[in-house]
Design an enzyme around this catalytic site. Sequence first.
Site, PDB file in Angstrom:
ATOM      1  N   ALA A 115      15.665  34.093  37.321  1.00  0.00           N
ATOM      2  CA  ALA A 115      15.250  32.692  37.438  1.00  0.00           C
ATOM      3  C   ALA A 115      15.746  32.064  38.738  1.00  0.00           C
ATOM      4  CB  ALA A 115      15.770  31.905  36.235  1.00  0.00           C
TER       5      ALA A 115
ATOM      6  N   ASN B 290      21.083  42.340  32.172  1.00  0.00           N
ATOM      7  CA  ASN B 290      20.069  41.366  32.562  1.00  0.00           C
ATOM      8  C   ASN B 290      20.075  41.189  34.075  1.00  0.00           C
ATOM      9  OD1 ASN B 290      21.193  39.846  29.671  1.00  0.00           O
ATOM     10  ND2 ASN B 290      19.090  40.514  29.852  1.00  0.00           N
TER      11      ASN B 290
ATOM     12  N   ASP C  61      25.816  31.300  30.080  1.00  0.00           N
ATOM     13  CA  ASP C  61      24.716  31.162  31.046  1.00  0.00           C
ATOM     14  C   ASP C  61      23.832  29.980  30.650  1.00  0.00           C
ATOM     15  OD1 ASP C  61      23.249  31.710  33.314  1.00  0.00           O
ATOM     16  OD2 ASP C  61      22.153  33.400  32.469  1.00  0.00           O
TER      17      ASP C  61
END
Length: 365
Positions: free
Chosen positions: A125, A204, A258
């Site tokens: 992102a 991730n 996060d």
Amino acid sequence: MPAGRIVTPDGVVEGHLTFADGRIAGIRSAPVDADAPWLVPGFVDLHVHGGGGASYASDDPDEVRAAAAWHLQGGTTTTLASLVTAPQEVLVQQVATVASVVEAGSTVVGSHLEGPFLDPGHKGAHDPRLLLAPDADLAERIVAAGRGTVRMMTLAPELPGGLELVAALAAAGVLPAVGHTDATADVVRSAAAAGARVGTHLFNGMRGLHHREPGTPGGLLDSPDVVCELICDGVHLDGAVVRLAFASARGGVVLVTDAISAAGAPDGRYRLGSLDVDVVDGVARLVEGGSIAGSTLTTGEAFRRAVRDFSVALEDVVQAASTRPARVLGLTDRGAVEVGLRADVVELSPDLAVQQVFLAGVPVR
């Protein structure tokens, strides 16, 4: 003073705590009810972008304080303020803003730069237009703007200049973290040798694990000096992967949220850095591309999921949520329920929901 099942470094003690001058003054054994609460050390979050509708990526100190105050309600008694990739001047201003909050006294103890030195192929992102090759001069400028409060920086060590920047950050007292990367296991080992100490949200935003080339996760899990972040929200990682990480990480794991500004706020559209994010049923994804864009977790919920949903031993989760991240940051005055340490304590119900938070012995929830 709180009473219940107290999780100490030496095991679980039934009894009550006494506080004095912001410290734990005593741990006294006494019978407690079968449904007595759990008392665990305050949670330490190394990786969080905001919450309660507020973002750490701001030039407004009050917004930074608001995000920290919201997460304090969920059990985060110590936190870094994580900043996503942004234009250079914006990052300089943001770390200076975080520094002003730290200097005034806060649960925020520093900033974490997640970017801009990231691999475009694992951008997650982050705005690909703003990603840069590792630049020691820019990193030094950002660190200087933080006036000693930049604590951690995530980068892709395989990029040109990456390993050199890892070494420079470590020399400057900033924790180099490996993330958003296409690094092989060998490159990760080289980064660890150069001073990398954190694996950013394991599995991730990184090259995957293969049985003949362990990739970034394999390199991180096999490095005894590196702790691996886990996002235990049931979206980023399957429970089996969480258990494997707890069992196999040589340097141990730490729980992180996060979380973004949407944590604790209604579903809808939000901004993460320069990108639009849609939150549906509490799951944040980029409007363009659909990549997961952080979480809406609290540390308390991450703790509860790890124990209740993913079947990790409660004492191990205490280490991951409190003790180990405090030690990674060099904070030896907190992270455990022990006489003489800060009275940062979280009271959990029998089913592990946060009931009360004590910050330096003062109830805040």
